[in-house]
Structures are given as structure tokens and as C-alpha cells.
Design a protein around this motif. Structure first.
Motif, mmCIF file in Angstrom:
data_model
loop_
_atom_site.group_PDB
_atom_site.id
_atom_site.type_symbol
_atom_site.label_atom_id
_atom_site.label_comp_id
_atom_site.label_asym_id
_atom_site.label_seq_id
_atom_site.Cartn_x
_atom_site.Cartn_y
_atom_site.Cartn_z
ATOM 1 N N LEU A 84 0.839 -1.202 0.000
ATOM 2 C CA LEU A 84 0.000 0.000 0.000
ATOM 3 C C LEU A 84 0.874 1.252 0.000
ATOM 4 C CD1 LEU A 84 -2.468 1.861 0.387
ATOM 5 C CD2 LEU A 84 -2.354 1.321 2.815
ATOM 6 N N THR A 85 1.804 1.348 0.921
ATOM 7 C CA THR A 85 2.625 2.560 1.009
ATOM 8 C C THR A 85 3.429 2.782 -0.273
ATOM 9 O OG1 THR A 85 4.389 1.399 2.198
ATOM 10 C CG2 THR A 85 2.745 2.532 3.532
ATOM 11 N N ALA A 86 3.878 1.697 -0.899
ATOM 12 C CA ALA A 86 4.632 1.819 -2.151
ATOM 13 C C ALA A 86 3.751 2.310 -3.304
ATOM 14 C CB ALA A 86 5.266 0.478 -2.510
ATOM 15 N N SER A 87 2.443 2.112 -3.208
ATOM 16 C CA SER A 87 1.546 2.504 -4.298
ATOM 17 C C SER A 87 1.102 3.967 -4.204
ATOM 18 C CB SER A 87 0.330 1.586 -4.335
ATOM 19 O OG SER A 87 -0.511 1.853 -3.242
ATOM 20 N N LEU A 88 1.423 4.651 -3.108
ATOM 21 C CA LEU A 88 1.031 6.052 -2.963
ATOM 22 C C LEU A 88 2.019 6.954 -3.700
ATOM 23 C CD1 LEU A 88 0.065 6.014 0.819
ATOM 24 C CD2 LEU A 88 -1.492 6.040 -1.141
ATOM 25 N N PRO A 89 1.527 7.904 -4.494
ATOM 26 C CA PRO A 89 2.435 8.783 -5.241
ATOM 27 C C PRO A 89 3.208 9.722 -4.313
ATOM 28 C CG PRO A 89 0.160 9.481 -5.536
ATOM 29 C CD PRO A 89 0.118 8.211 -4.744
ATOM 30 N N GLU A 90 4.426 10.051 -4.718
ATOM 31 C CA GLU A 90 5.265 10.944 -3.908
ATOM 32 C C GLU A 90 4.861 12.404 -4.053
ATOM 33 O OE1 GLU A 90 9.391 10.351 -4.734
ATOM 34 O OE2 GLU A 90 9.256 8.184 -4.489
ATOM 35 N N ASP A 91 4.087 12.722 -5.110
ATOM 36 C CA ASP A 91 3.799 14.124 -5.407
ATOM 37 C C ASP A 91 2.319 14.429 -5.625
ATOM 38 O OD1 ASP A 91 3.490 12.742 -7.741
ATOM 39 O OD2 ASP A 91 4.674 14.118 -8.965
ATOM 40 N N ASP A 92 1.442 13.561 -5.118
ATOM 41 C CA ASP A 92 0.007 13.821 -5.251
ATOM 42 C C ASP A 92 -0.742 13.207 -4.075
ATOM 43 O OD1 ASP A 92 -2.290 14.877 -6.341
ATOM 44 O OD2 ASP A 92 -2.398 13.479 -8.016
ATOM 45 N N CYS A 93 -1.887 13.773 -3.766
ATOM 46 C CA CYS A 93 -2.696 13.320 -2.640
ATOM 47 C C CYS A 93 -3.526 12.095 -3.021
ATOM 48 C CB CYS A 93 -3.633 14.430 -2.190
ATOM 49 S SG CYS A 93 -2.794 15.948 -1.677
ATOM 50 N N ARG A 94 -3.898 11.314 -2.014
ATOM 51 C CA ARG A 94 -4.788 10.170 -2.189
ATOM 52 C C ARG A 94 -5.483 9.898 -0.857
ATOM 53 N NH1 ARG A 94 -3.488 10.933 -6.730
ATOM 54 N NH2 ARG A 94 -2.904 9.442 -8.338
ATOM 55 N N PHE A 95 -6.597 9.180 -0.948
ATOM 56 C CA PHE A 95 -7.214 8.566 0.215
ATOM 57 C C PHE A 95 -6.947 7.077 0.065
ATOM 58 C CE2 PHE A 95 -10.516 12.085 -0.243
ATOM 59 C CZ PHE A 95 -9.973 12.850 0.774
ATOM 60 N N ALA A 96 -6.803 6.379 1.183
ATOM 61 C CA ALA A 96 -6.634 4.932 1.126
ATOM 62 C C ALA A 96 -7.334 4.320 2.326
ATOM 63 C CB ALA A 96 -5.146 4.556 1.133
ATOM 64 N N VAL A 97 -7.754 3.069 2.157
ATOM 65 C CA VAL A 97 -8.273 2.290 3.278
ATOM 66 C C VAL A 97 -7.460 1.006 3.328
ATOM 67 C CG1 VAL A 97 -10.604 3.237 3.453
ATOM 68 C CG2 VAL A 97 -10.156 1.422 1.813
ATOM 69 N N PHE A 98 -7.159 0.567 4.550
ATOM 70 C CA PHE A 98 -6.352 -0.632 4.752
ATOM 71 C C PHE A 98 -7.045 -1.512 5.780
ATOM 72 C CE2 PHE A 98 -2.953 -2.895 7.080
ATOM 73 C CZ PHE A 98 -2.422 -3.629 6.029
ATOM 74 N N ASP A 99 -7.203 -2.792 5.458
ATOM 75 C CA ASP A 99 -7.824 -3.761 6.358
ATOM 76 C C ASP A 99 -6.719 -4.471 7.123
ATOM 77 O OD1 ASP A 99 -9.526 -5.485 7.649
ATOM 78 O OD2 ASP A 99 -10.111 -6.598 5.862
ATOM 79 N N PHE A 100 -6.572 -4.115 8.398
ATOM 80 C CA PHE A 100 -5.507 -4.657 9.235
ATOM 81 C C PHE A 100 -6.031 -5.826 10.058
ATOM 82 C CE2 PHE A 100 -3.099 -4.391 13.351
ATOM 83 C CZ PHE A 100 -1.917 -4.912 12.861
ATOM 84 N N ASP A 101 -5.539 -7.025 9.759
ATOM 85 C CA ASP A 101 -5.891 -8.230 10.512
ATOM 86 C C ASP A 101 -4.824 -8.491 11.558
ATOM 87 O OD1 ASP A 101 -8.187 -8.831 8.993
ATOM 88 O OD2 ASP A 101 -6.984 -9.823 7.466
ATOM 89 N N PHE A 102 -5.258 -8.900 12.743
ATOM 90 C CA PHE A 102 -4.297 -9.207 13.796
ATOM 91 C C PHE A 102 -4.914 -10.189 14.793
ATOM 92 C CE2 PHE A 102 -6.767 -5.595 15.098
ATOM 93 C CZ PHE A 102 -6.964 -5.730 16.457
ATOM 94 N N VAL A 103 -4.060 -10.722 15.647
ATOM 95 C CA VAL A 103 -4.493 -11.648 16.694
ATOM 96 C C VAL A 103 -4.243 -10.970 18.029
ATOM 97 C CG1 VAL A 103 -4.152 -13.928 17.710
ATOM 98 C CG2 VAL A 103 -3.959 -13.639 15.233
ATOM 99 N N THR A 104 -5.267 -10.948 18.888
ATOM 100 C CA THR A 104 -5.139 -10.301 20.199
ATOM 101 C C THR A 104 -4.327 -11.168 21.156
ATOM 102 O OG1 THR A 104 -7.162 -11.305 21.044
ATOM 103 C CG2 THR A 104 -7.386 -9.175 19.903
ATOM 104 N N ALA A 105 -4.016 -10.602 22.323
ATOM 105 C CA ALA A 105 -3.245 -11.332 23.336
ATOM 106 C C ALA A 105 -3.965 -12.600 23.778
ATOM 107 C CB ALA A 105 -2.984 -10.430 24.534
ATOM 108 N N ASP A 106 -5.300 -12.603 23.755
ATOM 109 C CA ASP A 106 -6.061 -13.801 24.138
ATOM 110 C C ASP A 106 -6.430 -14.660 22.915
ATOM 111 O OD1 ASP A 106 -7.788 -11.857 23.280
ATOM 112 O OD2 ASP A 106 -9.288 -12.208 24.829
ATOM 113 N N ASN A 107 -5.649 -14.507 21.840
ATOM 114 C CA ASN A 107 -5.723 -15.364 20.649
ATOM 115 C C ASN A 107 -7.021 -15.226 19.841
ATOM 116 O OD1 ASN A 107 -4.079 -16.966 19.077
ATOM 117 N ND2 ASN A 107 -5.006 -18.867 19.823
ATOM 118 N N CYS A 108 -7.587 -14.034 19.818
ATOM 119 C CA CYS A 108 -8.773 -13.771 18.990
ATOM 120 C C CYS A 108 -8.342 -13.048 17.717
ATOM 121 C CB CYS A 108 -9.767 -12.879 19.731
ATOM 122 S SG CYS A 108 -10.570 -13.701 21.100
#
Length: 143
Positions: A60-84
Motif C-alpha cells: 500500500l505505502t509503495a503505491s502512494l504517489p510521492e507528489d500527489d494526494c490520495r485517500f486509502a483504506v487498509f484492512d488490518f488483521d491481527f491476533v489479540t493477546a487472548d488469541n482472537c
């Protein structure tokens, strides 16, 4: 003609494709991220790039232009301390220093309206350079 959602306060439109792609990411998990751009002439928010389910935050970060604005959404998956397994959706407002003043103003004034159309966002990150949106920041905010 493709359907679009008008954002009354800004005169901007969000393309149906943009909302549909977001819903596919949110519910079907077919996209890891989506980058949106605003066409200054038509005032339409469209999909600029879609990252497949196997792509990473670095992609995602590599796809953002260095000289123009954008909006982006990122779906962050993770596992909690109690394994959820959990998922949090981040909205990123990308406005690099090298972008034009007009573009920065256009994105700044339409940000909230775009967020309202894309229902289900958990966190927002505003960045003018990659260090302001590092993966460690995403991890810290999500937990």
C-alpha cells in the motif's frame, strides 16, 4: 451512466465502484487495501488501485504517489493477546509535501464526506510522508 453518491457539502461524488470495492474489502475480505483519487474536473472519487488479499501494508505505502494526494483504506488483521482474530479498517489521508496546494485543499475539504460514505472505518491516519504512517503506528492504534 455509473451511479455515484453525492456529498452535498463539498459538491464531490463518490463513484459506485468506490463504495462497492470498499464493501467487498470490509465484508468479503477480497482486498487488503484500496487507494482512491479525486478527479479534479469531474469531482468524482474513484478507485486508483486495489491491493489483493495477499498484499501487505508495504505494498500500500509503495503505491502512494510521492507528489500527489490520495485517500486509502487498509484492512488490518491481527491476533489479540487472548488469541482472537480481529480486523480494523484504517482510513489514510495522504498529502505529501510535494503535492500541489490545490490538491491538498481539495482532499482536506472532502475527507470527512468520503469517510461518511465509506461506513465502518475504525481509525484515521493523516500523513505527509511515509514516517507518519509507519506499520508500527497502525499496529499500536489497532490494539
Amino acid at each position: 451512466m455509473a451511479m455515484a453518491f453525492k456529498m452535498a457539502t463539498t459538491g464531490m461524488w463518490v463513484a459506485e465502484e468506490s463504495k462497492r470495492s470498499f464493501m467487498e474489502m470490509k465484508w468479503k475480505k477480497v482486498h487488503r487495501y484500496i487507494v482512491f483519487k479525486i478527479d479534479e474536473i469531474s469531482r468524482l472519487v474513484t478507485v486508483d488501485k486495489v491491493g489483493g488479499a495477499g498484499e501487505s501494508y508495504d505494498d500500500l505505502t509503495a503505491s502512494l504517489p510521492e507528489d500527489d494526494c490520495r485517500f486509502a483504506v487498509f484492512d488490518f488483521d491481527f491476533v489479540t493477546a487472548d488469541n482472537c482474530r480481529k480486523s480494523k479498517i484504517f482510513f489514510i489521508a495522504w498529502a505529501p509535501a510535494a503535492s500541489r496546494i490545490r490538491a491538498k485543499m481539495l482532499y482536506a475539504t472532502s475527507k470527512e464526506a468520503v469517510r461518511r460514505v465509506l461506513e465502518g472505518i475504525h481509525y484515521e491516519v493523516q500523513a505527509t510522508d511515509p514516517t507518519e504512517m509507519g506499520f508500527d503506528l497502525i499496529q499500536d492504534r489497532a490494539k
